[in-house]
Design a protein around this motif. Structure first.
Motif, PDB file in Angstrom:
ATOM      1  N   LEU A 130       8.075  23.028   3.332  1.00  0.00           N
ATOM      2  CA  LEU A 130       7.921  21.641   3.768  1.00  0.00           C
ATOM      3  C   LEU A 130       6.471  21.175   3.666  1.00  0.00           C
ATOM      4  N   ALA A 131       5.542  21.984   4.188  1.00  0.00           N
ATOM      5  CA  ALA A 131       4.133  21.599   4.116  1.00  0.00           C
ATOM      6  C   ALA A 131       3.643  21.604   2.672  1.00  0.00           C
ATOM      7  N   GLY A 132       4.111  22.567   1.884  1.00  0.00           N
ATOM      8  CA  GLY A 132       3.708  22.615   0.478  1.00  0.00           C
ATOM      9  C   GLY A 132       4.174  21.400  -0.302  1.00  0.00           C
ATOM     10  N   VAL A 133       5.430  20.993  -0.085  1.00  0.00           N
ATOM     11  CA  VAL A 133       5.949  19.799  -0.762  1.00  0.00           C
ATOM     12  C   VAL A 133       5.165  18.568  -0.320  1.00  0.00           C
ATOM     13  N   ALA A 134       4.884  18.453   0.993  1.00  0.00           N
ATOM     14  CA  ALA A 134       4.102  17.317   1.486  1.00  0.00           C
ATOM     15  C   ALA A 134       2.734  17.264   0.811  1.00  0.00           C
ATOM     16  N   GLY A 135       2.093  18.420   0.658  1.00  0.00           N
ATOM     17  CA  GLY A 135       0.790  18.462  -0.003  1.00  0.00           C
ATOM     18  C   GLY A 135       0.868  18.050  -1.457  1.00  0.00           C
ATOM     19  N   CYS A 136       1.882  18.537  -2.156  1.00  0.00           N
ATOM     20  CA  CYS A 136       2.038  18.176  -3.572  1.00  0.00           C
ATOM     21  C   CYS A 136       2.295  16.682  -3.747  1.00  0.00           C
ATOM     22  N   VAL A 137       3.082  16.098  -2.850  1.00  0.00           N
ATOM     23  CA  VAL A 137       3.369  14.664  -2.933  1.00  0.00           C
ATOM     24  C   VAL A 137       2.089  13.854  -2.741  1.00  0.00           C
ATOM     25  N   VAL A 138       1.263  14.254  -1.765  1.00  0.00           N
ATOM     26  CA  VAL A 138       0.006  13.538  -1.538  1.00  0.00           C
ATOM     27  C   VAL A 138      -0.936  13.699  -2.730  1.00  0.00           C
ATOM     28  N   LEU A 184       2.104   4.664   2.804  1.00  0.00           N
ATOM     29  CA  LEU A 184       3.456   5.081   3.182  1.00  0.00           C
ATOM     30  C   LEU A 184       3.707   6.545   2.825  1.00  0.00           C
ATOM     31  N   VAL A 185       3.276   6.942   1.631  1.00  0.00           N
ATOM     32  CA  VAL A 185       3.424   8.344   1.224  1.00  0.00           C
ATOM     33  C   VAL A 185       2.687   9.254   2.187  1.00  0.00           C
ATOM     34  N   LEU A 186       1.466   8.872   2.539  1.00  0.00           N
ATOM     35  CA  LEU A 186       0.659   9.695   3.435  1.00  0.00           C
ATOM     36  C   LEU A 186       1.316   9.799   4.811  1.00  0.00           C
ATOM     37  N   LEU A 187       1.805   8.698   5.348  1.00  0.00           N
ATOM     38  CA  LEU A 187       2.445   8.737   6.662  1.00  0.00           C
ATOM     39  C   LEU A 187       3.661   9.660   6.650  1.00  0.00           C
ATOM     40  N   ARG A 221       0.853  -1.195   0.000  1.00  0.00           N
ATOM     41  CA  ARG A 221       0.000   0.000   0.000  1.00  0.00           C
ATOM     42  C   ARG A 221       0.888   1.244   0.000  1.00  0.00           C
ATOM     43  N   PRO A 222       1.544   1.526  -1.106  1.00  0.00           N
ATOM     44  CA  PRO A 222       2.508   2.640  -1.136  1.00  0.00           C
ATOM     45  C   PRO A 222       1.884   4.000  -0.839  1.00  0.00           C
ATOM     46  N   ARG A 238      -3.178   7.109  -7.879  1.00  0.00           N
ATOM     47  CA  ARG A 238      -4.191   6.157  -7.410  1.00  0.00           C
ATOM     48  C   ARG A 238      -5.420   6.188  -8.318  1.00  0.00           C
ATOM     49  N   SER A 239      -5.787   7.376  -8.776  1.00  0.00           N
ATOM     50  CA  SER A 239      -6.942   7.503  -9.663  1.00  0.00           C
ATOM     51  C   SER A 239      -6.697   6.777 -10.975  1.00  0.00           C
ATOM     52  N   ARG A 240      -5.486   6.926 -11.535  1.00  0.00           N
ATOM     53  CA  ARG A 240      -5.169   6.244 -12.793  1.00  0.00           C
ATOM     54  C   ARG A 240      -5.167   4.733 -12.607  1.00  0.00           C
ATOM     55  N   GLU A 241      -4.645   4.285 -11.447  1.00  0.00           N
ATOM     56  CA  GLU A 241      -4.618   2.850 -11.162  1.00  0.00           C
ATOM     57  C   GLU A 241      -6.036   2.296 -11.068  1.00  0.00           C
ATOM     58  N   ARG A 242      -6.915   3.006 -10.399  1.00  0.00           N
ATOM     59  CA  ARG A 242      -8.297   2.556 -10.253  1.00  0.00           C
ATOM     60  C   ARG A 242      -8.985   2.508 -11.607  1.00  0.00           C
ATOM     61  N   ALA A 243      -8.759   3.559 -12.402  1.00  0.00           N
ATOM     62  CA  ALA A 243      -9.406   3.614 -13.708  1.00  0.00           C
ATOM     63  C   ALA A 243      -8.958   2.441 -14.577  1.00  0.00           C
ATOM     64  N   ALA A 244      -7.655   2.114 -14.530  1.00  0.00           N
ATOM     65  CA  ALA A 244      -7.137   1.005 -15.331  1.00  0.00           C
ATOM     66  C   ALA A 244      -7.712  -0.324 -14.864  1.00  0.00           C
ATOM     67  N   VAL A 245      -7.815  -0.512 -13.554  1.00  0.00           N
ATOM     68  CA  VAL A 245      -8.335  -1.766 -13.013  1.00  0.00           C
ATOM     69  C   VAL A 245      -9.798  -1.951 -13.390  1.00  0.00           C
TER      70      VAL A 245
END
Length: 412
Positions: A371-379, A212-215, A208-209, A386-393
Motif C-alpha cells: 500500500l505504501a509502495g503504491v502510494a509512493g509510486c503514484v506520487v 488530490l493525488v497527494l491527499l 489541482r489534480p 507535473r514536470s512535463r507540464e511545467r516544461a511545456a508551459v
C-alpha cells in the motif's frame, strides 16, 4: 542556518507555544489507561469511548479550516484551545455517561485548533518558504511530545490521574492565553478571509489534480504508518519482544526525527517536492517490507529507521505542497483536508490492521508495504507529469505555474 532566518517571527512564536502545549498534552497518551484503571471500565467500553473521541479529533481536523476561512484562523485556534482545555479539565469529575460526549467535543475542538495552526503558518509564510516554517513547528511539537509522556507517567506514579488532566487542561488554557497575546489580531491571521471570492474548495481541487493525488496517497499511507501504534506492539509481543523493545523503537523514532528532520528539510528545500514525498512514502513501504521478512530485534530496528526516514521526507513537504497550491480564499480548507487525511489513521488503522492481523497475521506487513509502495509510486508519477507540464508551459513562453516566473528547471 540560513533558511531559518527567513521564518517569520509569528511562526517562531507559534512553535514556542506548540512546544509548551505538547509538553502538557498527556490526555491523548493516557486516556485509555485512565478509563480502564482510573475509572474501572471494561476494555471494550474504554475502546468505544476512545474511538468516539478519536473520530471527533479527526472531524475537527477536517472542518477547522472551514471555520478559519470564514471567521479567521486566529479565532479558531483560540476557541478550539479554550474548549479543549476546559473539556480536559473537567475529565476527573465527569460521570461515566458524559465520558461519551465531553472528550469527543474536546478532541473535536483540539482538531480544529490543529487545522487552524497549520493554516496560520500557511497564510503567514509566502510560497517558497513554507517547508522550513512547517519543519520548525513540527520540530517544536515533536520536542514537546518527547518530554510530555514521561512527565505524565511521573504525575500518575506520584500524584494521580486527576492531577494529570488538571495540568493538561490548565496548560491548554495557558496556551490559549499565550496565543491571544502574541498572535496578530489582524493581518496574516485573517489573510485568507480577506482574499475575496473565488471557486469553492472542490472546484479548486479539480483544478489541482496533483493535490488530490497527494491527499489520497497520504490517506493510504497514514493507515499504514500508524500500525506502529497498534498492531506493531502486538506482533512484537507475539514474537517474544516485550514492551521494552517497543519503547526503544519509539525512542529511536523520536530521537532521529528531532536530530534530522529540520536539517533535512533545509537541505532539500530547493528540490522537487513530489519527488521527495514519493521517496518518503516508498521508504515507509520498505520499512514494512523488511518486517515482512521476519519479526526480530534487527528487523524491527531496521523497520523503524526506514519508517522514520520516510516520515522525515514526506510529512513536512506534503504539508507545504498543499499550502503552496491552495488559493488564498480556501487556504484553511486545504489545510483541513491535509490535516484530516494525515490523522485518519488514528481512527482507521487499529480496526483495519487488527482485523487483518486476526485473520492472517502473516499478511499484514506485506499488505502495508504494498500500500505504501503504491502510494509512493503514484506520487512520483504525478511529479513526473507535473514536470512535463511545467516544461511545456515554460517552453511556450508562459510563466512557470509553480513559481509564477520562468522556471530554472523542469523539476516539478
Amino acid at each position: 542556518m540560513r533558511g531559518l532566518r527567513d521564518v517569520p517571527r509569528t511562526v517562531w512564536l507559534l512553535a514556542a507555544g506548540q512546544f509548551f502545549n505538547m509538553v502538557v498534552a498527556f490526555t491523548f497518551v493516557y486516556f485509555f489507561v485512565y478509563l480502564t484503571d482510573g475509572r474501572d471500565l471494561s476494555v471494550a467500553r474504554a475502546g468505544l469511548i476512545s474511538g468516539i473521541g478519536g473520530a471527533g479529533m479527526v472531524a475537527g481536523n477536517f472542518t477547522g479550516g472551514w471555520f478559519g476561512d470564514r471567521y479567521g484562523h486566529r479565532r479558531v485556534l483560540l476557541a478550539g484551545s479554550l474548549i479543549s482545555g476546559l473539556g480536559v479539565l473537567a475529565l476527573p469529575v465527569l460521570p461515566v455517561a458524559l465520558l461519551y460526549v465531553v472528550p469527543t467535543l474536546s478532541q473535536y475542538a483540539g482538531g480544529c485548533a490543529r487545522a487552524a495552526n497549520g493554516a496560520l503558518v500557511a497564510v503567514t509564510v509566502p510560497k517558497g518558504g513554507r517547508r522550513q516554517a512547517f519543519a520548525v513547528t513540527r520540530f517544536a511539537a515533536n520536542a514537546g511530545f518527547t518530554v510530555g509522556p514521561p512527565l505524565g507517567a511521573l504525575l500518575i506514579a506520584h500524584v494521580s490521574y486527576g492531577c494529570l488532566f488538571v495540568v493538561d487542561g490548565i496548560g491548554t488554557l495557558v496556551f490559549a492565553a499565550y496565543a491571544w497575546r502574541v498572535l496578530p489580531a489582524h493581518g496574516a491571521a485573517r489573510a485568507s478571509t480577506a482574499a475575496g471570492p473565488g471557486p469553492g474548495v472542490f472546484a479548486a481541487l479539480r483544478q489541482r489534480p496533483t493535490v488530490l493525488v497527494l491527499l489520497g496517497a497520504i490517506l493510504v499511507t497514514d493507515l499504514v504508518y500508524r500500525q506502529q501504534y497498534s498492531t506493531l506492539p502486538v506482533d512484537l509481543d507475539r514474537h517474544g519482544l516485550g514492551t521494552g523493545v517497543y519503547g526503544w523503537l519509539l525512542a529511536v523514532n523520536g530521537g532521529v526525527i528531532l536530530l534530522l528532520e529540520l536539517p533535512a528539510t533545509l537541505a532539500l528545500r530547493g528540490r522537487a517536492p513530489l519527488r521527495i514525498i514519493g521517496a518518503g512514502l516508498l521508504l515507509v513501504g520498505a520499512g514494512y517490507a523488511v518486517l515482512a521478512v521476519g519479526t526480530g530485534v534487527a528487523t524491527a530496528a531496521a523497520m523503524m529507521l526506514l519508517l522514520t526516514a520516510g516520515e522525515i521526507l514526506y510529512k513536512t513537504p506534503a504539508t507545504a505542497y498543499v499550502a503552496d497550491h491552495a488559493p488564498a480564499h480556501v487556504q484553511g480548507r486545504f489545510q483541513s483536508l491535509y490535516s484530516g487525511v494525515s490523522v485518519s489513521g488514528v481512527v482507521l488503522s487499529a480496526p483495519l490492521g487488527g482485523a487483518l492481523y486476526t485473520v492472517a497475521p502473516g499478511l499484514l506487513w506485506p499488505v502495508c508495504a504494498v500500500l505504501a509502495g503504491v502510494a509512493g509510486c503514484v506520487v512520483l508519477a504525478a511529479g513526473r507529469g507535473r514536470s512535463r507540464e511545467r516544461a511545456a508551459v515554460v517552453a511556450a513562453g508562459s510563466p512557470d505555474p509553480e513559481t509564477g516566473s520562468p522556471a530554472r528547471s523542469a523539476s516539478g
